[in-house]
Scaffold this active site. Sequence first.
Site, PDB file in Angstrom:
ATOM      1  N   ARG A  36       0.830  -1.217   0.000  1.00  0.00           N
ATOM      2  CA  ARG A  36       0.000   0.000   0.000  1.00  0.00           C
ATOM      3  C   ARG A  36       0.858   1.258   0.000  1.00  0.00           C
ATOM      4  O   ARG A  36       0.485   2.260  -0.578  1.00  0.00           O
ATOM      5  CB  ARG A  36      -0.935  -0.010   1.216  1.00  0.00           C
ATOM      6  N   ARG A  37       2.022   1.223   0.655  1.00  0.00           N
ATOM      7  CA  ARG A  37       2.854   2.436   0.781  1.00  0.00           C
ATOM      8  C   ARG A  37       3.781   2.592  -0.436  1.00  0.00           C
ATOM      9  O   ARG A  37       4.926   2.145  -0.429  1.00  0.00           O
ATOM     10  CB  ARG A  37       3.641   2.375   2.087  1.00  0.00           C
ATOM     11  N   ASN A  89       3.520 -12.657   0.323  1.00  0.00           N
ATOM     12  CA  ASN A  89       4.162 -12.346   1.602  1.00  0.00           C
ATOM     13  C   ASN A  89       3.336 -11.417   2.488  1.00  0.00           C
ATOM     14  O   ASN A  89       3.388 -11.532   3.714  1.00  0.00           O
ATOM     15  CB  ASN A  89       5.531 -11.713   1.307  1.00  0.00           C
ATOM     16  N   TYR A 155      -5.095 -14.756  14.128  1.00  0.00           N
ATOM     17  CA  TYR A 155      -3.863 -14.791  13.329  1.00  0.00           C
ATOM     18  C   TYR A 155      -3.455 -16.238  13.047  1.00  0.00           C
ATOM     19  O   TYR A 155      -3.163 -16.606  11.900  1.00  0.00           O
ATOM     20  CB  TYR A 155      -2.739 -14.028  14.039  1.00  0.00           C
ATOM     21  N   GLY A 186       9.668 -18.465  12.070  1.00  0.00           N
ATOM     22  CA  GLY A 186       9.418 -18.143  13.468  1.00  0.00           C
ATOM     23  C   GLY A 186       9.599 -16.640  13.649  1.00  0.00           C
ATOM     24  O   GLY A 186       9.554 -15.862  12.677  1.00  0.00           O
ATOM     25  N   GLU A 191       8.525  -4.927  11.083  1.00  0.00           N
ATOM     26  CA  GLU A 191       7.524  -4.019  11.662  1.00  0.00           C
ATOM     27  C   GLU A 191       6.298  -4.778  12.184  1.00  0.00           C
ATOM     28  O   GLU A 191       5.321  -4.181  12.640  1.00  0.00           O
ATOM     29  CB  GLU A 191       7.101  -2.990  10.608  1.00  0.00           C
ATOM     30  N   PHE A 192       6.364  -6.100  12.078  1.00  0.00           N
ATOM     31  CA  PHE A 192       5.203  -6.943  12.376  1.00  0.00           C
ATOM     32  C   PHE A 192       4.593  -6.679  13.765  1.00  0.00           C
ATOM     33  O   PHE A 192       3.383  -6.482  13.900  1.00  0.00           O
ATOM     34  CB  PHE A 192       5.629  -8.415  12.250  1.00  0.00           C
TER      35      PHE A 192
END
Length: 263
Positions: A36-37, A89, A155, A186, A191-192
Site C-alpha cells: 500500500r505504501r 508475503n 492470526y 518463526g 515491523e510486524f
Amino acid sequence: MLKNKIVFITGASSGMGKACAEAFAALGARLIITARRLDRLTELAENLRTHHAIDVLPLALDIQDNIMINQVVDSLPASWKTIDILVNNAGLAHDTKPLQEGSPTDWDTVIDTNFKGLLYVTRAILPSMIARGAGHIINIGSTAGRAYYAGGNVYCATKHAVKAITHCLRIDLAGTPIRVSEVDPGITRSEFNEVRWQDKARADAFYEGFTPLAPEDIARSVVFCAIQPAHVNIAEIMLFPTDQNAPSMVTRKGEMPEAGVLR
Ligand code: NDP
Ligand code: 8X3
C-alpha cells in the site's frame, strides 16, 4: 538461473517482502514490488535499480481489494505480464487479546489480508502461469500456522488457512509444472509486532534478551525454493531463531524458558 525472471512480491515495503526483493534483485531478477505504501516502494525500486541494474516496477496494491488486484494485474505492461514467481508475503496481525476481548473489525482486516488477499492475488496471477506452463507460487506462512499460542486465535487461524491452501493448491495443479512452496518463519524482527500492538516500545521490548530471525534469513529460504531445478518442489521450510524452542516458547537470556506465552 533467476536472471530476468519476473518476480511479483506482495508486502515489499517492509520486512521480509523488502528483503525478498533485495535477494531476488541480487540474482538479476526483474521485480514487481507491491504494497500500500507506494512512497517506500518507489525508494526501494530506485535503490535496487542503482545497485543491481535490474528492472523494477513498483505498484500500489491493497490485497484486501480484489477489484484493485485484478485492475493491477490486467493492466501490467506487456513486458511485465509473464510472471514467473509470485511471493505471497503481505500479512499482519492485530493484537494478542483473547478472542472474547478481540475486535471483529481487526479480525476482518487480518482475515481479509492474510487469507483472502493471498487467495485473490493467486487467483489473479495463476491462470497466466498455467496458460504458459511455467510458474512458482511461494507463500509466506508462519510457525503460527502449525501450532496454537495464547492470543494467537485469529492470526493463527489465518496461517493455518494459508497452509491448507498451499497443500490444496499443489493438488489442484496436478499435471501442470507449476510449483507451490511455503516458507514458515518463526519470530522475525520487522515491523510486524509494531503493527500488531500499535506500540513501538512494546514491540522493541519483545525482542530483548534473544536473537530473532532477520528478514534476510527468510529471503534466503524463499530464494532457496526458487532456485531448485524444475523437477524439485520444496514443499515447506520452517525456520526458528535458535532462541525460539517452539512456536510459543522463547528463551531469553537470564530467564527460565517460558512456554505458551507470547508477550
Ligand atoms: P512487516 O510488517 O514488516 O511487513 C508486512 C508487509 O505487508 C508490509 O510491506 C505491508 O505493506 C504489507 N501489507 C500489510 N497489509 C497489506 C495489504 N492490505 N495489502 C498489501 N500489503 C499489505 O512484517 P513481516 O515482514 O514480518 O511480515 C511478512 C509476512 O511474514 C506476513 O505474512 C507475516 O504474517 C509473516 N510472518 C511474520 C513473522 C514475524 O515474526 N515477523 C513470523 C512468521 C510469519 P503496506 O503496509 O505498505 O501495505
Ligand atoms: C508471526 C509469528 O509467533 O510472532 O507469524 O506470532 S508469531
